[in-house]
Design an enzyme around this catalytic site. Structure first.
Site, PDB file in Angstrom:
ATOM      1  N   ALA A  37      -5.812 -12.328  -1.219  1.00 22.98           N
ATOM      2  CA  ALA A  37      -5.511 -12.333  -2.501  1.00 22.98           C
ATOM      3  C   ALA A  37      -4.027 -12.187  -2.782  1.00 22.98           C
ATOM      4  O   ALA A  37      -3.410 -11.469  -2.131  1.00 22.98           O
ATOM      5  CB  ALA A  37      -6.104 -11.247  -3.277  1.00 22.98           C
ATOM      6  N   ASP A  38      -3.366 -12.703  -3.757  1.00 23.12           N
ATOM      7  CA  ASP A  38      -1.814 -12.591  -4.195  1.00 23.12           C
ATOM      8  C   ASP A  38      -1.801 -12.656  -5.731  1.00 23.12           C
ATOM      9  O   ASP A  38      -2.503 -13.845  -6.498  1.00 23.12           O
ATOM     10  CB  ASP A  38      -0.882 -13.550  -3.539  1.00 23.12           C
ATOM     11  CG  ASP A  38       0.616 -12.954  -3.674  1.00 23.12           C
ATOM     12  OD1 ASP A  38       0.942 -12.171  -2.948  1.00 23.12           O
ATOM     13  OD2 ASP A  38       1.019 -13.540  -4.396  1.00 23.12           O
ATOM     14  N   THR A  39      -1.005 -11.915  -6.492  1.00 20.79           N
ATOM     15  CA  THR A  39      -0.948 -12.043  -7.894  1.00 20.79           C
ATOM     16  C   THR A  39       0.572 -12.135  -8.225  1.00 20.79           C
ATOM     17  O   THR A  39       1.282 -11.502  -7.708  1.00 20.79           O
ATOM     18  CB  THR A  39      -1.466 -10.871  -8.487  1.00 20.79           C
ATOM     19  OG1 THR A  39      -2.940 -10.825  -8.175  1.00 20.79           O
ATOM     20  CG2 THR A  39      -1.369 -11.070  -9.913  1.00 20.79           C
TER      21      THR A  39
END
Length: 196
Positions: A64-66
């Site tokens: 995941a990456d935000t």
């Protein structure tokens, strides 16, 4: 991310966290949605490749990456307090987007998606700004704030997934994990690794 780990545990998942050593710089001409999805995929793939010597039939990896986007600018984690102030001054009184790319890798292949949430920010008084910056809370968060912390006072509403703003859209992540292990027996143990 401690927040992502916390969310996965709240959702009842058992997993191990491993850091993925990838280049997180944005590529020329890359838009925010493509950027976070690419990083999530690269993180998940890096951990999958790290375990290539093992029997991977029961392995599922989640990456995941935000990022936060305001007025077309991607806001990652601030590099120092003045950078955090710059980001918060940009967000104050405006609407911005929080984008999280998520990806799973298993023996069934790779699956990925992007969640986008609109976040509405109130104006921030100088007194509150100084107090918040002094707390150190903004320093490890994309856009220099966490919706679950002190900054919640400036967010009158959002449109979309609350957990996405915390860093991991839970419902969409669970759906991707299910797709990655589809067809497996309910009693079969699944080893999950999270590159968060």
């Amino acid at each position: 991310s401690p927040r992502r780990s916390e969310l996965l545990r709240v959702a009842g998942l058992d997993f191990n966290v491993e850091a993925a050593d990838i280049d997180e710089r944005i590529q020329e001409g890359e838009v925010a949605a493509t950027y976070v999805q690419r990083l999530a995929m690269e993180k998940a793939q890096a951990i999958w490749d790290r375990h290539k010597a093992e029997d991977r039939d029961e392995l599922v990896v989640l990456g995941a990456d935000t990022t936060v986007v305001c007025e077309g600018e991607l806001l990652g984690k601030p590099i120092n307090q003045s950078d955090a102030r710059r980001m918060l001054e940009m967000l104050a009184g405006r609407t911005h987007q929080v984008l999280t790319g998520i990806a799973t890798v298993s023996s069934r292949g790779m699956f990925s998606d992007v969640e986008i949430t609109q976040v509405f920010f109130d104006l921030i008084s100088e007194q509150e700004m100084v107090r918040y910056l002094a707390s150190g809370e903004p320093m490890d968060k994309a856009g220099a704030y966490g919706i679950q912390g002190y900054a919640a006072r400036w967010i009158p509403r959002i449109e979309g997934c609350f957990f996405n703003v915390m860093g991991l859209p839970l419902s969409r992540s669970i759906a991707l994990l299910a797709k990655a292990q589809e067809g497996e027996s309910e009693t079969q143990p699944v080893s999950r690794l999270a590159a968060l």
